[in-house]
Design a protein around this motif. Structure first.
Motif, PDB file in Angstrom:
ATOM      1  N   LEU A 136       5.977   0.221   1.752  1.00  0.00           N
ATOM      2  CA  LEU A 136       4.762   0.666   1.074  1.00  0.00           C
ATOM      3  C   LEU A 136       3.516   0.270   1.857  1.00  0.00           C
ATOM      4  O   LEU A 136       2.563   1.060   1.974  1.00  0.00           O
ATOM      5  CB  LEU A 136       4.709   0.081  -0.339  1.00  0.00           C
ATOM      6  N   ARG A 137       3.509  -0.926   2.382  1.00  0.00           N
ATOM      7  CA  ARG A 137       2.360  -1.351   3.181  1.00  0.00           C
ATOM      8  C   ARG A 137       2.167  -0.439   4.385  1.00  0.00           C
ATOM      9  O   ARG A 137       1.051  -0.016   4.686  1.00  0.00           O
ATOM     10  CB  ARG A 137       2.556  -2.795   3.640  1.00  0.00           C
ATOM     11  N   ARG A 138       3.245  -0.133   5.067  1.00  0.00           N
ATOM     12  CA  ARG A 138       3.154   0.727   6.250  1.00  0.00           C
ATOM     13  C   ARG A 138       2.743   2.145   5.875  1.00  0.00           C
ATOM     14  O   ARG A 138       1.976   2.787   6.592  1.00  0.00           O
ATOM     15  CB  ARG A 138       4.496   0.732   6.978  1.00  0.00           C
ATOM     16  N   ALA A 139       3.251   2.630   4.757  1.00  0.00           N
ATOM     17  CA  ALA A 139       2.970   4.013   4.358  1.00  0.00           C
ATOM     18  C   ALA A 139       1.546   4.192   3.863  1.00  0.00           C
ATOM     19  O   ALA A 139       0.881   5.198   4.167  1.00  0.00           O
ATOM     20  CB  ALA A 139       3.959   4.453   3.281  1.00  0.00           C
ATOM     21  N   LEU A 140       1.054   3.216   3.087  1.00  0.00           N
ATOM     22  CA  LEU A 140      -0.219   3.395   2.394  1.00  0.00           C
ATOM     23  C   LEU A 140      -1.421   2.835   3.142  1.00  0.00           C
ATOM     24  O   LEU A 140      -2.563   3.233   2.865  1.00  0.00           O
ATOM     25  CB  LEU A 140      -0.151   2.762   1.002  1.00  0.00           C
ATOM     26  N   THR A 141      -1.215   1.930   4.081  1.00  0.00           N
ATOM     27  CA  THR A 141      -2.352   1.359   4.809  1.00  0.00           C
ATOM     28  C   THR A 141      -3.259   2.423   5.423  1.00  0.00           C
ATOM     29  O   THR A 141      -4.488   2.338   5.289  1.00  0.00           O
ATOM     30  CB  THR A 141      -1.858   0.369   5.884  1.00  0.00           C
ATOM     31  N   PRO A 142      -2.730   3.463   6.070  1.00  0.00           N
ATOM     32  CA  PRO A 142      -3.632   4.483   6.621  1.00  0.00           C
ATOM     33  C   PRO A 142      -4.445   5.206   5.554  1.00  0.00           C
ATOM     34  O   PRO A 142      -5.551   5.686   5.836  1.00  0.00           O
ATOM     35  CB  PRO A 142      -2.680   5.453   7.336  1.00  0.00           C
TER      36      PRO A 142
END
Length: 378
Positions: A136-142
């Motif tokens: 989730l962190r990787r997906a939503l950070t952008p």
């Protein structure tokens, strides 16, 4: 022998296809119109998938079920001319991340590259299990570069469990809810709020959002009044609240995870312009041409996904809120309407709801049929 081989190949293809469809996300787009001086939104056009988002000038030819299609061309043209701003919302729901969701991580992150997004709404069920936090962190950070807001679903508190799919046809026999949450809910919540997104779990907020210069319109600062509930499916929803800015805002936006009638009725009563929800997965396994078989709510199956008008009383006897064995009485809709300052009988009693078909599935049933995963731009 050849006939047997062909039949075997067809059977194998039919068995594999639902697994493949579950990994073929689509970007679906809808267009809603809000004319100055009139309450609420209405469907103007529903576009296809992966095409260019239509201008307001595209009219309603692409949505045969849209009520606005009955209006004259002259009326539609006047409404288009009167529309002074445009806001594009990316709606994400039911991501159900776990360590095996690498493909979905890349897809969600890639949505940040679209120049069309002005606001992001995340409507819950983000986990399959605790390993999904890093995904989730990787997906939503952008996507945190955009203004946004979120609410949670049950799978933001409790990890998914294996269930016999037939239990969805017998909701009175659904598995008992666990009492001890086992997901990193607080950590995920902190990640989103520290990134600037508004937590709307039984909360309200007001945001200043910019409607950019687009399609001949000048840039304009908008006031967006936000309201949300925690997950109605497990009874975490409280009576709807609205911010003090509700009646003066350019847009009144509501978020909830599971689109239960009792919550939609409340938002219709207080004149929400748009309600965003998820939870249903669009039915997940549908019959081609017929649609969803179940939607795991108290709504008619026709409300399993997409954009729909909603009026109070659409469901005659909404399912009550039940939490920890306690059944709560219905909310007084007239009192809520008064609290929201809604005096117009047209505004207080109807809204528009978008029910996302979601992007993920349970890790135990990673299949879809006639119901591809979707992200949505509205």
């Amino acid at each position: 022998m050849r006939k047997r081989s062909v039949l075997g190949a067809l059977a194998l293809s039919a068995a594999i296809y639902p697994f493949l469809e579950a990994r073929r996300p689509q970007l679906r787009r809808y267009q809603l119109l809000k004319a100055p001086g009139t309450p609420g939104l209405k469907p103007e056009a529903a576009s296809g998938v992966d095409g260019k988002l239509p201008d307001l000038g595209d009219g309603c030819a692409k949505s045969r079920r849209s009520p606005s299609c009955q209006e004259s061309a002259a009326t539609i043209a006047k409404q288009q001319a009167d529309t002074a701003w445009q806001l594009r919302i990316l709606h994400l729901s039911d991501l159900h991340f776990w360590s095996g969701s690498e493909w979905l991580t890349e897809y969600v992150a890639s949505l940040a590259e679209f120049p069309e997004i002005d606001f992001v709404a995340l409507t819950g069920d983000n986990f399959s299990d605790a390993s999904g936090l890093e995904m989730l962190r990787r997906a939503l950070t952008p996507l945190l570069k955009f203004p946004g807001a979120f609410v949670f679903g049950s799978n933001d508190y409790y990890s998914g469990q294996f269930k016999v799919p037939l239990h969805y046809f017998f909701p009175e026999k659904k598995p008992k809810l666990r009492k001890v949450p086992d997901l990193p809910t607080a950590e995920f919540q902190d990640f989103l709020t520290s990134g600037g997104w508004q937590d709307l779990n039984n909360q309200v907020a007001t945001l200043a959002v910019t409607s950019p210069a687009r399609q001949g319109r000048a840039a304009r600062d908008l006031t967006v009044a936000l309201s949300g509930t925690d997950d109605p499916h497990i009874g975490r929803d409280e009576a709807v609240q609205v911010p003090d800015t509700w009646n003066k805002a350019d847009l009144r936006l509501a978020l909830t995870h599971a689109p239960y009638a009792r919550v939609l009725d409340q938002y219709a009563a207080c004149g929400a312009d748009l309600v965003l929800a998820g939870h249903t997965h669009g039915g997940q396994v549908c019959l081609p041409g017929l649609g969803a078989l179940v939607n795991n709510t108290d709504l008619p199956l026709s409300y399993s996904g997409g954009v729909h008008p909603w009026q109070t009383g659409t469901v005659e006897n909404p399912a009550p809120r039940v939490r920890r064995g306690k059944t709560y009485p219905p909310v007084d809709l007239q009192a809520l309407r008064n609290q929201a300052g809604i005096s117009n009988p047209v505004a207080g009693g109807q809204t528009i709801v978008h029910i996302s078909r979601g992007l993920g599935t349970s890790k135990f049933t990673p299949v879809r049929l006639a119901c591809p995963p979707e992200a949505t731009i509205i």
